[in-house]
Design an enzyme around this catalytic site. Structure first.
Site, PDB file in Angstrom:
ATOM      1  N   LYS A   1       0.860  -1.194   0.000  1.00  0.00           N
ATOM      2  CA  LYS A   1       0.000   0.000   0.000  1.00  0.00           C
ATOM      3  C   LYS A   1       0.890   1.236   0.000  1.00  0.00           C
ATOM      4  O   LYS A   1       1.502   1.579   1.006  1.00  0.00           O
ATOM      5  CB  LYS A   1      -0.908   0.043   1.226  1.00  0.00           C
ATOM      6  CG  LYS A   1      -1.988   1.126   1.037  1.00  0.00           C
ATOM      7  CD  LYS A   1      -2.532   1.680   2.315  1.00  0.00           C
ATOM      8  CE  LYS A   1      -1.700   2.759   2.911  1.00  0.00           C
ATOM      9  NZ  LYS A   1      -1.554   4.008   2.135  1.00  0.00           N
TER      10      LYS A   1
ATOM     11  N   GLY B   1       7.316   4.768   7.899  1.00  0.00           N
ATOM     12  CA  GLY B   1       6.473   5.944   8.060  1.00  0.00           C
ATOM     13  C   GLY B   1       6.744   6.598   9.399  1.00  0.00           C
ATOM     14  O   GLY B   1       7.820   6.423   9.984  1.00  0.00           O
ATOM     15  N   SER B   2       5.758   7.311   9.884  1.00  0.00           N
ATOM     16  CA  SER B   2       5.979   8.096  11.099  1.00  0.00           C
ATOM     17  C   SER B   2       5.972   7.206  12.341  1.00  0.00           C
ATOM     18  O   SER B   2       5.361   6.131  12.359  1.00  0.00           O
ATOM     19  CB  SER B   2       4.884   9.155  11.219  1.00  0.00           C
ATOM     20  OG  SER B   2       3.625   8.517  11.293  1.00  0.00           O
ATOM     21  N   THR B   3       6.606   7.695  13.380  1.00  0.00           N
ATOM     22  CA  THR B   3       6.655   6.940  14.633  1.00  0.00           C
ATOM     23  C   THR B   3       5.254   6.789  15.219  1.00  0.00           C
ATOM     24  O   THR B   3       4.913   5.730  15.748  1.00  0.00           O
ATOM     25  CB  THR B   3       7.614   7.647  15.611  1.00  0.00           C
ATOM     26  OG1 THR B   3       8.921   7.611  15.023  1.00  0.00           O
ATOM     27  CG2 THR B   3       7.653   6.958  16.963  1.00  0.00           C
TER      28      THR B   3
ATOM     29  N   GLY C   1       3.528   4.091  13.355  1.00  0.00           N
ATOM     30  CA  GLY C   1       4.253   2.847  13.673  1.00  0.00           C
ATOM     31  C   GLY C   1       3.790   2.270  15.002  1.00  0.00           C
ATOM     32  O   GLY C   1       3.553   1.066  15.118  1.00  0.00           O
TER      33      GLY C   1
ATOM     34  N   GLU D   1      10.447   1.060  10.114  1.00  0.00           N
ATOM     35  CA  GLU D   1      11.414   2.118   9.793  1.00  0.00           C
ATOM     36  C   GLU D   1      10.685   3.428  10.028  1.00  0.00           C
ATOM     37  O   GLU D   1       9.804   3.789   9.249  1.00  0.00           O
ATOM     38  CB  GLU D   1      11.847   2.026   8.320  1.00  0.00           C
ATOM     39  CG  GLU D   1      12.578   0.755   7.945  1.00  0.00           C
ATOM     40  CD  GLU D   1      13.958   0.675   8.534  1.00  0.00           C
ATOM     41  OE1 GLU D   1      14.423   1.665   9.120  1.00  0.00           O
ATOM     42  OE2 GLU D   1      14.572  -0.399   8.440  1.00  0.00           O
TER      43      GLU D   1
ATOM     44  N   CYS E   1      13.770  10.871   6.301  1.00  0.00           N
ATOM     45  CA  CYS E   1      13.855  10.367   7.678  1.00  0.00           C
ATOM     46  C   CYS E   1      15.267  10.543   8.225  1.00  0.00           C
ATOM     47  O   CYS E   1      15.458  10.607   9.428  1.00  0.00           O
ATOM     48  CB  CYS E   1      13.463   8.898   7.706  1.00  0.00           C
ATOM     49  SG  CYS E   1      14.354   7.908   6.503  1.00  0.00           S
TER      50      CYS E   1
ATOM     51  N   GLU F   1      10.427  15.728  14.910  1.00  0.00           N
ATOM     52  CA  GLU F   1      10.728  15.633  13.482  1.00  0.00           C
ATOM     53  C   GLU F   1       9.836  16.602  12.706  1.00  0.00           C
ATOM     54  O   GLU F   1       8.611  16.515  12.779  1.00  0.00           O
ATOM     55  CB  GLU F   1      10.470  14.201  13.000  1.00  0.00           C
ATOM     56  CG  GLU F   1      10.906  13.979  11.572  1.00  0.00           C
ATOM     57  CD  GLU F   1      10.587  12.582  11.076  1.00  0.00           C
ATOM     58  OE1 GLU F   1       9.477  12.078  11.355  1.00  0.00           O
ATOM     59  OE2 GLU F   1      11.443  11.987  10.407  1.00  0.00           O
TER      60      GLU F   1
END
Ligand code: NAD
Length: 504
Positions: A190, A243-245, A248, A265, A299, A398
């Site tokens: 996706k 993607g983003s934390t 995640g 990641e 990132c 971030e």
């Protein structure tokens, strides 16, 4: 044929007779079961340019079933040597169409065409490397006690659900597709809702290989709908997420319900340490590349610059000049060095952070505004904050834009302490002429990758991944195959016997 025509040609399979691009599942093209679509915009103009099918739970379910039968059936039986050939052929097809793919990518995600061309090169190399990996995945024979022959086998995980971000769509696709196929798995991918087009173009190329239906499924869609449906589906064996934390974390919780394997990641806030004995010119140029390439949407962005106090003024004078010389513009222009931000929303996030930095008391040295361009595109100027304190939010969170923060350090211990004062741990860099210091600092940084006198270099041969809130598991390198295979131990007894304690 011009590049533009080539690019259109690549989208013809996904488009069929309609206007919206269709999703690719079970070996064929389809609209979303409920007919939903999403609009993809061109960040250089701010205008929607194409509509794409938006998968929902029913589409995900159909694709998972197809993937399961490919993994357990025809694709699962393909020998590693033939999987290697498949990967090599995909790489060759991408190579053949690399200019058109780069053009699609730049139009869809706003990254400068020079940069997407370089990414396409990396994508091809990734497929070539993993073609070689296929036959190198092997178990061991183990000297277990007793007259037994014991060996291990690496078996496919089964169905991989890959969810990727928008900043480097085809690189992210390659990083998931290559190890999944090399390990004999089927995959649902996706792409991010902003940037699905290049993945669908690749699906059009894959179709030519006539892989068993369901081996590769490309399902654009919203994260909260299609992405969540992948994470929740009991038929998915592994989640590979970039993607983003924050997302995640949600996915980790969802995946835990069905105990899926997971690799994450996630975000970063990478320290870039410049010592007084570094080659200043080189450190300035490549630190600028470290933060401003990909328009800061990386990132690994060098978003925390730590500079030895004695050279800070000299470093900053040069860095500001470098930042102000960067040519911002339409991603498809050959002379553009820095393209657009992915969305109006992302642009507003950056603006909020810059206002916050000023409020927090940091000194804005350059940037901090949209550039003066005759365009509605989502552009932002390279931005540098000095006099930053490690507790400021601009230094801790971030931003994912072309914004860097600068702090001074007094000695090596101070530099390391400041570098490690972050919840993230993706990457870091050290600039020094002292080889002993380089290795000491590389060992002391708490992150998954350290660059010495360079920034943002990577290769499919080299494991990539983070510590702490930047995730777990690794991509790339032969090591990634541990995350795309399951290890089975097989005991073969060499004689009939019971354990002494039991037999007696
Ligand atoms: P994001 O987390 O918003 O989205 C990433 C993907 O997750 C997208 O495909 C999105 O549709 C999907 N998603 C969103 N919500 C979801 C949900 N609830 N369930 C399932 N899927 C969901 O990230 P982004 O904004 O697309 O990308 C930027 C982030 O990615 C940054 O934090 C960046 O650091 C990180 N990133 C990390 C790496 C790495 O290798 N460590 C590489 C690139 C980007």
């Amino acid at each position: 044929m011009t590049s533009a025509l080539l690019a259109d040609h690549l989208l013809a399979p996904a488009r069929g007779d309609g206007t919206a691009l269709r999703l690719f599942a079970d070996g064929g093209w389809a609209e979303a079961a409920d007919g939903a679509t999403l609009a993809s915009a061109n960040p250089s103009t701010g205008e929607p340019w194409i509509a794409v099918a938006a998968a929902g739970p029913a589409d995900i379910d159909r694709a998972v079933r197809a993937a399961r039968s490919a993994a357990d059936g025809a694709w699962g039986r393909v020998h590693a040597a033939d999987r290697a050939r498949v990967l090599w052929r995909i790489g060759a097809l991408i190579d053949e169409h690399r200019d058109a793919l780069a053009q699609l990518e730049s139009r869809d995600n706003g990254k400068a065409i020079r940069e997407t061309r370089a990414e396409l090169d990396a994508v091809v190399r990734c497929f070539e490397f993993f073609a070689g990996v296929c036959q190198g995945v092997r178990g061991a024979t183990l000297p277990a006690t007793g007259p037994a022959f014991v060996y291990t086998r690496h078996e496919p995980v089964g169905v991989v659900g890959a969810i990727t971000p928008w900043n480097s769509p085809l690189v992210m696709l390659a990083w998931k597709l290559c190890p999944a196929l090399a390990g004999g798995n089927a995959i649902l991918l996706k792409p991010a809702e902003y940037t699905s087009v290049s993945a669908l173009a690749v699906a059009g190329l894959l179709e030519r290989l006539e892989l068993p239906p369901g081996t590769v499924n490309i399902l654009p869609g919203a994260g909260v709908r299609a992405g969540a449906a992948i994470a929740e589906h009991p038929g998915v064996d592994k989640i590979a997420f970039t993607g983003s934390t924050s997302v995640g974390r949600q996915l980790a919780a969802t995946a835990a319900k069905t105990l899926k394997l997971v690799t994450f990641e996630l975000g970063g806030k990478s320290p870039n340490l410049i010592f007084a004995d570094a080659d200043l010119e080189d450190a300035v140029n490549r630190s600028a590349f470290g933060i401003f390439s990909a328009a800061g949407q990386s990132c690994q962005a060098a978003s925390r610059m730590l500079v030895e106090r004695s050279i800070k003024d000299a470093f900053l004078e040069r860095l500001v000049a470098k930042a102000e010389s960067i040519r911002i513009g339409d991603a498809l222009r050959e002379d553009t060095q820095m393209g657009a931000q992915i969305s109006a929303r992302q642009l507003e996030t950056i603006e909020r952070y810059v206002a916050l930095g000023v409020e927090e008391g940091a000194r804005l040295l350059t940037g901090g505004r949209r550039p003066d361009l005759d365009s509605e595109g989502w552009f932002y100027t390279p931005t540098i904050f000095d006099e930053v304190d490690g507790s400021m939010r601009i230094c801790r969170e971030e931003i994912f834009g072309p914004v860097t923060t600068v702090m001074a350090f007094d000695d090596e211990a101070d530099a390391i302490a400041k570098a490690n004062d972050t919840e993230y741990g993706l990457s870091g860099a050290v600039w020094t002429g002292d080889v002993k210091r380089a290795h000491r600092v590389a060992a002391a940084l708490r992150c998954g990758m350290v660059w010495v006198n360079t920034y943002r270099t990577w290769s499919p041969l080299v494991p990539f991944g983070g510590y702490k809130m930047s995730g777990y598991g690794r991509e790339n390198g032969i090591e990634v195959m541990e995350h795309y295979t399951r290890l089975k131990s097989v005991w073969v007894d060499m004689q009939k016997r019971l354990p002494d304690w039991y037999a007696g």
